[in-house]
Design a protein around this motif. Sequence first.
Motif, mmCIF file in Angstrom:
data_model
loop_
_atom_site.group_PDB
_atom_site.id
_atom_site.type_symbol
_atom_site.label_atom_id
_atom_site.label_comp_id
_atom_site.label_asym_id
_atom_site.label_seq_id
_atom_site.Cartn_x
_atom_site.Cartn_y
_atom_site.Cartn_z
ATOM 1 N N PRO A 294 44.548 32.607 42.231
ATOM 2 C CA PRO A 294 45.082 33.451 43.705
ATOM 3 C C PRO A 294 46.538 33.549 44.379
ATOM 4 C CG PRO A 294 43.259 34.163 44.116
ATOM 5 C CD PRO A 294 43.123 32.509 43.395
ATOM 6 N N ALA A 295 47.682 34.366 44.764
ATOM 7 C CA ALA A 295 49.623 33.462 44.560
ATOM 8 C C ALA A 295 50.182 35.034 45.415
ATOM 9 C CB ALA A 295 49.488 33.156 43.706
ATOM 10 N N GLN A 296 50.646 34.297 46.355
ATOM 11 C CA GLN A 296 51.286 35.492 47.174
ATOM 12 C C GLN A 296 53.008 36.048 46.608
ATOM 13 O OE1 GLN A 296 49.962 37.429 49.034
ATOM 14 N NE2 GLN A 296 48.155 36.097 48.828
ATOM 15 N N GLY A 297 53.509 34.244 46.110
ATOM 16 C CA GLY A 297 54.856 34.604 45.180
ATOM 17 C C GLY A 297 54.832 34.980 43.839
ATOM 18 N N ALA A 298 56.060 34.864 43.805
ATOM 19 C CA ALA A 298 56.305 35.381 42.391
ATOM 20 C C ALA A 298 55.818 34.521 41.401
ATOM 21 C CB ALA A 298 57.952 34.966 42.073
ATOM 22 N N GLN A 299 56.059 32.869 41.173
ATOM 23 C CA GLN A 299 54.912 32.311 40.597
ATOM 24 C C GLN A 299 53.493 32.101 40.460
ATOM 25 O OE1 GLN A 299 57.104 28.462 41.949
ATOM 26 N NE2 GLN A 299 58.314 28.141 40.335
ATOM 27 N N ALA A 300 53.514 32.161 39.425
ATOM 28 C CA ALA A 300 51.488 31.849 39.191
ATOM 29 C C ALA A 300 51.163 30.766 39.750
ATOM 30 C CB ALA A 300 51.301 31.898 37.858
ATOM 31 N N ALA A 301 50.018 30.282 40.572
ATOM 32 C CA ALA A 301 49.690 29.440 40.850
ATOM 33 C C ALA A 301 48.100 28.858 39.759
ATOM 34 C CB ALA A 301 48.971 29.559 42.365
ATOM 35 N N VAL A 302 47.764 27.402 40.719
ATOM 36 C CA VAL A 302 46.959 27.345 39.384
ATOM 37 C C VAL A 302 45.973 26.352 39.778
ATOM 38 C CG1 VAL A 302 46.499 26.329 36.957
ATOM 39 C CG2 VAL A 302 49.025 27.477 37.205
ATOM 40 N N ALA A 303 44.567 26.292 39.440
ATOM 41 C CA ALA A 303 43.539 25.530 40.406
ATOM 42 C C ALA A 303 43.598 24.567 39.260
ATOM 43 C CB ALA A 303 42.311 26.567 40.125
ATOM 44 N N PHE A 304 43.376 23.383 39.206
ATOM 45 C CA PHE A 304 43.336 22.410 37.646
ATOM 46 C C PHE A 304 42.465 21.027 38.171
ATOM 47 C CE2 PHE A 304 46.794 20.725 40.037
ATOM 48 C CZ PHE A 304 46.821 19.089 39.863
ATOM 49 N N ASN A 305 42.113 20.304 37.868
ATOM 50 C CA ASN A 305 40.810 18.812 38.318
ATOM 51 C C ASN A 305 41.894 17.833 37.742
ATOM 52 O OD1 ASN A 305 37.753 20.311 39.005
ATOM 53 N ND2 ASN A 305 39.216 21.052 37.576
#
Length: 390
Positions: A294-305
Motif C-alpha cells: 500500500p502506497a500513498q504517492g504516485a509510485q507503487a511501493a513494493v515489499a521484497f526480501n
Amino acid sequence: MILVTNRPLRSFVPAVVLLGCALALVTPGRRAEADPGATVAAAAPYGFSGAPVVALVATAPEGTQSSLYFVDPATAAGAAVAALRFSHRPTGSVRAEIVPGTRTVLVAAEAVAGRDRSFATALYRLDPGRGAIQLCTGVVYASRPLVTADGRIFVSRGRGGPDPAAGELRVDELGIDEIDLGSGAARRVHAFQGYVVHLAGASCGEIVVYRVGPGRADIVAVDRGSGALRSLVADLPPFARDFSVDEQRGKLVYRGRHETDARRWVIEEIDLASGTRARLYEGASFSLAPHVWPAQGAQAAVAFNPDGRGLRLLRSSDAVASPLGPGTDVVRSSSADGRFVVGEHFAAGKLPVAFVVDRPLGKARPLPVPEGARIAVAGFVEPARAGDAP
C-alpha cells in the motif's frame, strides 16, 4: 509439462527446474504430526483494532484434509473452530483466495489420481454452513485462482500434449478459463500451446498472463470479455514469478532473472497501459518474493526480501522491516483501506506462519493457526463495496 515431470529435459530445463526450486525455497523442511483441528497455538490479544478478519486454509500433515478458519487479528478469536473441513487427494500444494465482499473462499487442491499431476488439481468453493463444492477440474498444479475486484474467477487449466521427442519438453494444451461461481461452468478466455500459462493479475477489464513456450517467454494482457490480446513484454528470460498488480496505479511487479547474468535476480515493474519496464532492484537473492505494498504517492511501493532476513520495503516510509525475523515474508493482500497487510512467513526447517502487519504502527503479529498444519492465507474478509458483485 507443467512443473511436474519425470522425463529427460533439454531445451527449457532451467525454466522448469528453477520454477520447482522457487517452490522448494518456501516449503517447510519437516513434517508436522498434529491434526489441524486438534490444537491451536496459544495467543494473547493483539490490539490490532479495526483489522478485518483473515480467512485461511490449514492442511493436515498427510495432505488429505483441509480446514477453513476465520481469525480476528485483534482478539485471536475464531482460530480454534474450523468453519468447515473437506477431503481431497494427498497434495503438497493448496492455494486459497477470498471472493471479495463475501466469506466464500476458493481453494485449488489435488483431486485426481494419476502419475501426471500437471492437471490433477480441482477448484473448490468453500461456503461456511454449506460445505465444499467442486467447481471444475483440470487446473494447473500449484496454480492460484485469480479473483477480480468485482468477483469474477479465472483459473489456469490444461491437458497434456503428445509425448515429446527424447530430450524435449512436452507441449501442452493450456488456457485461461473464467469459472462461474454458482454453476462451475467454464468459458475459455485465452488458449496457448506451451509449457506454462500463469495468471499474473488483473486490471481495467484485462487479465495479465505470463506464458512460456518453445524458445520464448512473454507477458500479455487479455481482454476478459473478448479475449483480445495485447503484448506487454514480448520476450524475457523464462524464470519470472511472484507477480502482483497495483490496480490503482496500473503497475505489474514481478521477480525475474537478469538477462545476461544467471546469478542475478531482479524486480521489475511494468506500466500496464504502455508496457514500459522499469528495474526496481537487482541482487543475488533468488527468493525476493516481491509484492505491491500500500502506497500513498504516485509510485507503487513494493515489499521484497533482499537478503534472507525478512521483508523490506521499496518506495515506502513505513517502519516495517523483518517483522517476524529471518526468513522470507510473502505478502498475500492488503485491507481495502490499506492499513493492514496479511502474509506468510517462511523459515528453513519450520512450518509457515500467517501474520498481519499494522502499517501505521509498524508492527506485525503472527496469527494463531492449528499446530502442525500447512497454511494458505486466502485474504481479508471485508464488506462488499457499492458496485461490487461476487
